[in-house]
Design a protein around this motif. Structure first.
Motif, PDB file in Angstrom:
ATOM      1  N   GLY A  64      -0.762  -8.727  -0.808  1.00 38.74           N
ATOM      2  CA  GLY A  64      -0.536  -7.760   0.259  1.00 38.74           C
ATOM      3  C   GLY A  64       0.087  -6.460  -0.164  1.00 38.74           C
ATOM      4  O   GLY A  64      -0.176  -5.412   0.420  1.00 38.74           O
ATOM      5  N   GLY A  65       0.960  -6.497  -1.182  1.00 42.62           N
ATOM      6  CA  GLY A  65       1.676  -5.295  -1.581  1.00 42.62           C
ATOM      7  C   GLY A  65       3.058  -5.253  -0.976  1.00 42.62           C
ATOM      8  O   GLY A  65       3.390  -6.050  -0.089  1.00 42.62           O
ATOM      9  N   PRO A  66       3.905  -4.326  -1.425  1.00 45.11           N
ATOM     10  CA  PRO A  66       5.304  -4.290  -0.972  1.00 45.11           C
ATOM     11  C   PRO A  66       5.473  -4.066   0.523  1.00 45.11           C
ATOM     12  O   PRO A  66       6.289  -4.736   1.170  1.00 45.11           O
ATOM     13  CB  PRO A  66       5.910  -3.145  -1.790  1.00 45.11           C
ATOM     14  CG  PRO A  66       4.753  -2.362  -2.304  1.00 45.11           C
ATOM     15  CD  PRO A  66       3.634  -3.320  -2.449  1.00 45.11           C
ATOM     16  N   MET A 214       1.355   1.831  -4.218  1.00 45.61           N
ATOM     17  CA  MET A 214       0.476   0.772  -3.701  1.00 45.61           C
ATOM     18  C   MET A 214       1.163  -0.025  -2.598  1.00 45.61           C
ATOM     19  O   MET A 214       1.461  -1.217  -2.755  1.00 45.61           O
ATOM     20  CB  MET A 214       0.051  -0.154  -4.839  1.00 45.61           C
ATOM     21  CG  MET A 214       1.203  -0.736  -5.657  1.00 45.61           C
ATOM     22  SD  MET A 214       0.640  -1.694  -7.090  1.00 45.61           S
ATOM     23  CE  MET A 214       0.530  -0.375  -8.302  1.00 45.61           C
ATOM     24  N   PRO A 215       1.415   0.597  -1.437  1.00 47.20           N
ATOM     25  CA  PRO A 215       2.105  -0.122  -0.356  1.00 47.20           C
ATOM     26  C   PRO A 215       1.324  -1.323   0.153  1.00 47.20           C
ATOM     27  O   PRO A 215       1.892  -2.358   0.481  1.00 47.20           O
ATOM     28  CB  PRO A 215       2.269   0.940   0.725  1.00 47.20           C
ATOM     29  CG  PRO A 215       1.217   1.958   0.431  1.00 47.20           C
ATOM     30  CD  PRO A 215       1.074   1.965  -1.055  1.00 47.20           C
ATOM     31  N   PHE A 216      -0.020  -1.183   0.222  1.00 44.34           N
ATOM     32  CA  PHE A 216      -0.881  -2.282   0.651  1.00 44.34           C
ATOM     33  C   PHE A 216      -1.951  -2.475  -0.419  1.00 44.34           C
ATOM     34  O   PHE A 216      -2.847  -1.635  -0.568  1.00 44.34           O
ATOM     35  CB  PHE A 216      -1.545  -1.981   1.996  1.00 44.34           C
ATOM     36  CG  PHE A 216      -0.569  -1.876   3.142  1.00 44.34           C
ATOM     37  CD1 PHE A 216      -0.150  -3.007   3.826  1.00 44.34           C
ATOM     38  CD2 PHE A 216      -0.073  -0.638   3.538  1.00 44.34           C
ATOM     39  CE1 PHE A 216       0.741  -2.914   4.882  1.00 44.34           C
ATOM     40  CE2 PHE A 216       0.815  -0.531   4.595  1.00 44.34           C
ATOM     41  CZ  PHE A 216       1.233  -1.675   5.261  1.00 44.34           C
ATOM     42  N   THR A 217      -1.882  -3.560  -1.159  1.00 44.86           N
ATOM     43  CA  THR A 217      -2.826  -3.760  -2.264  1.00 44.86           C
ATOM     44  C   THR A 217      -4.233  -4.106  -1.789  1.00 44.86           C
ATOM     45  O   THR A 217      -5.206  -3.852  -2.488  1.00 44.86           O
ATOM     46  CB  THR A 217      -2.326  -4.873  -3.200  1.00 44.86           C
ATOM     47  OG1 THR A 217      -2.105  -6.067  -2.425  1.00 44.86           O
ATOM     48  CG2 THR A 217      -1.039  -4.458  -3.890  1.00 44.86           C
ATOM     49  N   THR A 277      10.394  -5.823  -3.467  1.00 39.34           N
ATOM     50  CA  THR A 277       9.371  -4.772  -3.427  1.00 39.34           C
ATOM     51  C   THR A 277       9.791  -3.497  -4.143  1.00 39.34           C
ATOM     52  O   THR A 277       8.929  -2.707  -4.532  1.00 39.34           O
ATOM     53  CB  THR A 277       8.999  -4.428  -1.977  1.00 39.34           C
ATOM     54  OG1 THR A 277      10.149  -3.924  -1.277  1.00 39.34           O
ATOM     55  CG2 THR A 277       8.470  -5.651  -1.255  1.00 39.34           C
ATOM     56  N   ILE A 278      11.084  -3.268  -4.316  1.00 35.49           N
ATOM     57  CA  ILE A 278      11.516  -2.044  -5.004  1.00 35.49           C
ATOM     58  C   ILE A 278      11.839  -2.276  -6.478  1.00 35.49           C
ATOM     59  O   ILE A 278      12.202  -1.329  -7.184  1.00 35.49           O
ATOM     60  CB  ILE A 278      12.738  -1.404  -4.297  1.00 35.49           C
ATOM     61  CG1 ILE A 278      13.952  -2.332  -4.340  1.00 35.49           C
ATOM     62  CG2 ILE A 278      12.390  -1.022  -2.872  1.00 35.49           C
ATOM     63  CD1 ILE A 278      15.215  -1.726  -3.746  1.00 35.49           C
TER      64      ILE A 278
END
Length: 533
Positions: A64-66, A214-217, A277-278
């Motif tokens: 999903g991403g971060p 890449m917030p949403f992969t 995520t960071i």
């Protein structure tokens, strides 16, 4: 003073001043009421903090991403908040052995209670298998020389040993394990903020680099695909309802527990997910579910930052968490079978407990099946097994959460049409009816979403194997419901006007705090683990 008063008609009269008495709905329980507020709170929390957070966050970060991971836990957090409000009202008034199973039978329909009870029992032994698989993954961080089957066998024995202790000692083990988790998450949040800011030995400032790049992969579909893992991670909080049956004073313990569970889970999941995520790239090959060592994202964050000692401590805490969640699942599974048996929905042998209050038949059935299923991991990758089992469990959990919210709505409806005043409830949620409606809405919507993802999976084409691997829980629930309908027949809904609101109820009147003890009699954990209160 407390009295048990069973009447043949299932009715009860108001208690005399200073007394507490209750009627068991279905059968008299042999469980002991020896647990307190901290036990109830920490067992419920310990059920939720395991493989889903520490390891499952890795697969979610990849898929999903971060931004998706953070939003997934945020949405799941609002759902468990809604469910906890419903549990609070019902568990104080109806502290029954299998809680939501018996509430659903009483306020919705016996067929629904039958399906829910067996679905939850399935989910408990599935969780045991998943957590044992997680133990293997965690220990492989240190060594891969020990055979997978050996690790599973060793720690299955440990889980069995924890569960056959007297309930009081089992509860103390869980308080200790949950206290470690809570203490460590504070260290994790502070230290990973420092790592992100560039204060670690290796690497410079990271900030929100991965959020920006890449917030949403995998777009919106990627976000939807990680929701089962987020739901699986938070599943188990509803165990507060089960533990209420073994609590000395539910009116005191349950509100405090449900009022803090969602806040503490938010601390774990929302802030914990933000820290991951960071500090960890979604493209890191060593993430659980990736092509490398399959480690926890929390461990990877410390290792990449050049702090190997913190990585080792983090892995040890994960090990404790995973083992704790597995042992709690044995507890929950045995109590669910006991409740089913009391309702005549399971063999009578499961209704019995020994002199220490342990339902040994239920424990044996749950642990044997869960342990046996864990051996799937011997010939299949850990991430693959995790994906299968978490999808199964998340759908059972959504069904359970939805029925808890629906039971709450139906209980209040029966209370109203029978002319009773909400002010007479021993504990009243301040957000009714909005919380149960919110929880029920999202449970229904996510079950539909899971159907879509099972037909059109992320990164693949439609096929029968993927569909049944991800969605077989729903057909299982439907089959169980149909079996229940064929047996119970009758109307589709329980007539709210005829529900016996006093059957199974515990009455409270001028009750002194039953948990109060002299300071000298408090255990070491009561004195030191202030975070549990």
């Amino acid at each position: 003073m407390e009295k048990d008063n069973q009447e043949k008609a299932g009715k009860s009269s108001p208690p005399e001043s200073g007394e507490v008495h209750d009627i068991d709905y279905g059968a008299e329980t042999e469980l002991h009421r020896t647990l307190g507020t901290r036990h109830l709170t920490m067992i419920a929390l310990g059920s939720s903090i395991g493989m889903g957070l520490w390891l499952g966050s890795g697969t979610s970060l990849i898929d999903g991403g971060p931004a998706a991971l953070f939003l997934g836990y945020l949405l799941s957090g609002t759902m468990i908040w809604a469910v906890s409000q419903s549990i609070g009202e019902m568990a104080v008034m109806y502290p029954l052995p299998s809680a939501f199973v018996q509430w659903s039978s009483k306020f919705v329909d016996p067929s629904v209670g039958f399906a829910l009870g067996w679905a939850y029992w399935f989910s408990y032994w599935i969780t045991i298998a998943n957590e044992l698989q997680g133990v293997v993954t965690v220990l492989s961080f240190w060594t891969s020389k020990v055979p997978t089957a050996a690790w599973i066998s060793i720690f299955l024995v440990v889980i069995v040993f924890i569960n056959v202790w007297a309930v009081k000692y089992f509860a103390e083990v869980e308080v200790a394990a949950s206290s470690i988790k809570f203490s460590w998450i504070i260290v994790v949040i502070i230290s990973l903020i420092v790592v992100s800011a560039g204060g670690a030995p290796d690497g410079g400032p990271i900030g929100f680099r991965y959020w920006n790049s890449m917030p949403f992969t995998n777009g919106f579909k990627g976000f939807l695909s990680i929701m089962p893992t987020c739901i699986f991670a938070m599943s188990g909080s509803e165990n507060a309802g089960l533990v209420a049956a073994e609590t000395a004073n539910p009116r005191r313990a349950v509100p405090r527990a449900v009022g803090s569970i969602w806040i503490r889970l938010s601390l774990f999941y929302i802030l914990g997910a933000l820290m991951v995520t960071i500090t960890v790239s979604p493209e890191d090959p060593n993430l659980f579910g990736g092509s490398g060592t399959n480690a926890s994202p929390f461990v990877i964050a410390y290792r990449n930052a050049g702090i190997p000692a913190m990585a080792d401590i983090m892995n040890a805490v994960i090990f404790i968490s995973v083992l704790s969640t597995g042992s709690i699942s044995g507890y929950g599974g045995s109590r669910t079978l006991m409740g089913l048996s009391h309702l005549g929905m399971a063999p009578k042998i499961f209704s019995k407990a020994d002199k220490h209050g342990r339902p040994l038949a239920g424990l044996a059935a749950t642990l044997i099946i869960g342990g046996g299923l864990a051996y799937l991991n011997v010939s299949t990758s850990g991430a693959t097994v995790f994906s299968w089992l978490s999808n199964l469990t998340s759908l059972f959990t959504l069904f359970g959460w939805g029925m808890i919210c629906l039971s709450h709505l139906r209980m209040r409806h029966a209370w109203k049409i029978q002319g009773r005043d909400p002010a007479d409830l021993p504990w009243k949620s301040g957000v009714y009816p909005y919380a149960p409606i919110w929880g029920l809405f999202w449970c229904i919507l996510l079950i539909i979403v899971e159907f879509y993802l099972s037909v059109w999976p992320l990164g693949g084409s439609p096929n029968a194997k993927t569909f049944f691997a991800n969605y077989v829980s729903v057909p299982a629930i439907i089959v169980a419901y149909i079996v229940g309908r064929l047996y119970y027949r009758g109307p589709w809904w329980v007539d709210a006007a005829t529900v016996d609101l006093d059957a199974g109820r515990r009455f409270y009147h001028d009750v002194q705090d039953e948990e109060a003890k002299p300071a000298s009699s408090k255990s070491l954990w009561q004195k030191l683990a202030f975070i549990t209160e």
